[in-house]
Design an enzyme around this catalytic site. Sequence first.
Site, PDB file in Angstrom:
ATOM      1  N   SER A 223       0.743  -1.305  -0.004  1.00 21.81           N
ATOM      2  CA  SER A 223      -0.104  -0.030  -0.147  1.00 21.81           C
ATOM      3  C   SER A 223       0.981   1.170   0.101  1.00 21.81           C
ATOM      4  O   SER A 223       1.952   1.185   0.647  1.00 21.81           O
ATOM      5  CB  SER A 223      -0.881   0.045   1.278  1.00 21.81           C
ATOM      6  OG  SER A 223      -0.296   0.093   2.267  1.00 21.81           O
ATOM      7  N   GLY A 225      -0.577   4.208   0.746  1.00 23.30           N
ATOM      8  CA  GLY A 225      -1.083   5.477   1.535  1.00 23.30           C
ATOM      9  C   GLY A 225      -2.290   6.116   0.512  1.00 23.30           C
ATOM     10  O   GLY A 225      -3.118   5.311  -0.078  1.00 23.30           O
ATOM     11  N   ALA A 226      -2.479   7.416   0.416  1.00 22.35           N
ATOM     12  CA  ALA A 226      -3.472   8.085  -0.266  1.00 22.35           C
ATOM     13  C   ALA A 226      -3.221   7.680  -1.940  1.00 22.35           C
ATOM     14  O   ALA A 226      -4.254   8.155  -2.659  1.00 22.35           O
ATOM     15  CB  ALA A 226      -3.484   9.526  -0.032  1.00 22.35           C
ATOM     16  N   GLY A 228      -3.172   4.735  -3.168  1.00 24.47           N
ATOM     17  CA  GLY A 228      -3.569   3.334  -3.528  1.00 24.47           C
ATOM     18  C   GLY A 228      -2.719   2.358  -3.110  1.00 24.47           C
ATOM     19  O   GLY A 228      -1.989   2.388  -2.058  1.00 24.47           O
ATOM     20  N   GLY A 254      -4.902   1.281   6.692  1.00 21.44           N
ATOM     21  CA  GLY A 254      -4.148  -0.079   6.343  1.00 21.44           C
ATOM     22  C   GLY A 254      -5.052  -1.237   6.937  1.00 21.44           C
ATOM     23  O   GLY A 254      -5.104  -2.133   6.480  1.00 21.44           O
ATOM     24  N   ASP A 255      -5.378  -1.007   8.220  1.00 17.76           N
ATOM     25  CA  ASP A 255      -6.224  -2.011   8.970  1.00 17.76           C
ATOM     26  C   ASP A 255      -7.345  -2.302   8.165  1.00 17.76           C
ATOM     27  O   ASP A 255      -7.917  -3.305   8.134  1.00 17.76           O
ATOM     28  CB  ASP A 255      -6.358  -1.577  10.216  1.00 17.76           C
ATOM     29  CG  ASP A 255      -5.210  -1.459  11.229  1.00 17.76           C
ATOM     30  OD1 ASP A 255      -3.995  -1.996  10.688  1.00 17.76           O
ATOM     31  OD2 ASP A 255      -4.868  -0.573  12.235  1.00 17.76           O
TER      32      ASP A 255
END
Lengths: 311, 311
Positions: A223, A225-226, A228, A254-255
Amino acid sequence: MILTVCLNIAIDTTYTVPGLVPGSSHRVATVGARAGGKGVNVARVLTSLGQDVVLTGLAGGSTGAQVAADLAGLTGLAGLTAELVPIAGESRRTMAVVHGAEVTVFNEAGPLVTAEEWRAFLESYAGLVAAAGVVVLSGSVPPGIPASAYAELTGTAHTAGAAVIIDAEGELLHEALAQGPEIAKPNANEVATLLGRPARTTDDATEAAELLVKHGAKTAIVSQGAEGFVAVTPGKSYAVRPGRLVHGNPTGAGDALAAALADGLTKGQDWPELLRNAAAVAAAAVAAPLAGDFDARLAAELRNTIQVEEV
Amino acid sequence: MILTVCLNIAIDTTYTVPGLVPGSSHRVATVGARAGGKGVNVARVLTSLGQDVVLTGLAGGSTGAQVAADLAGLTGLAGLTAELVPIAGESRRTMAVVHGAEVTVFNEAGPLVTAEEWRAFLESYAGLVAAAGVVVLSGSVPPGIPASAYAELTGTAHTAGAAVIIDAEGELLHEALAQGPEIAKPNANEVATLLGRPARTTDDATEAAELLVKHGAKTAIVSQGAEGFVAVTPGKSYAVRPGRLVHGNPTGAGDALAAALADGLTKGQDWPELLRNAAAVAAAAVAAPLAGDFDARLAAELRNTIQVEEV
């Protein structure tokens, strides 16, 4: 049933103060406290998604009792059962001091877990995993737990016929890869040691995901973050991009992603559909002030804006 | 028996971090947690001075349970008995983040106390005060407790024949003065509203102490931190000065002073002796890292260096 594992369970405390001045005294305007830790956030999101969830982990002392009481309150509301193994040590707290748009965070390491307590957990886990379709292994572990912990839990899950999603970093992740988890889901920062450099670009993230697969993961999702995430699945590779930027608190996104991946696995969705749904839930989690929450209506709205491209 | 009252009892948490950077995340190197609040510190010092002490206050929730457990541990060691009245709210925590020589403190306000819980406390207090020679009323009160609280507790103590020491500020102090407490002991900052200006000099502190007596206190002591304190007693007035500067943590020195005053009252010491002992205990408390602790050997050593002068 989905089994979520949170070995370093916590009470997440949030203080609101008008400003933070090091070296001075502050009156706390508002106090929040609830059960936390990555695995707890995953369990909350899965419960909101309508899944039947068992949360397991280690809990001790007055903080552990507070965690159990908080989770018991949740149990009344939805399909969440907590099966915590008692330890002698005091479970940890985390402290987030919110001042204006900034957050200052203090993380305790967690209690020392004895070899005997770890054996008791493994025994309890073996019983729980027998009824699980998917197991989610999330986050750090407290002192005393071996680096082979997630490898061992993955092996036990596979013997019981359960799929495994692992969201961890460092040795915990690396040792588990050899057991062939169905999905490994670190973030771009967490693959830096594997890659030999931080994963800054989509090419970096794709290379890291391919390395995770080479080391044993059946599917790897890194991942960003923002921006994708990238997914390297057994058949194809995908870049998954949000269609619009959601402002808010990225802690817990992330969770939410890990939870939505578990949700998709249990539903037997194909990869493009599963990845699209997961990206929508993760983005919607950013809009919720507290980690573990997400806005289901926003997730449904965002779903159609997500771009899933083969790479 | 000395009865100490701590209405806003707390768990005092101490985090050690290498440095404090607002807006970032910190790994906590060491975690300390113990029962606190000014009245608890007073009780600890009195116990160290060999007094038979009953500590009362309000405690609730998981933090209240942690306070009770911590005090139960102390009870095993010395002559301290805790008689806490249960409340539905969650007792507060205080957080001290130690970074290098600096300490950054966060204070929660405390739980909302209902009128019924306050009545239950008053009933319990009336029973306890019957066996007390001296009562010490210390610190702030949680929301829901009236500003007349210490006035009422002073009146009940006097009816039962107990002497009262009050270490508080604002309305809590001002309303209690009319009940004629044996000793009022605010610090120089806390008399600013009474005096109309901060008490910066010894003349200011003396003037403030005289005002406290004028409003009803039988003896008034205004502490000036490391510079000592002034005492206006029914007969004479004194300036009490430490003979040497003690380096360390001044938090809790005021509580040690209140405790030592209570110790002196029960022993029937004359004012110069009582004030000298109290100043030595307060100064020795500065050398102890935690509020409520003091070094008895250092107090004995400092005792002869204290200057007690009539003014």
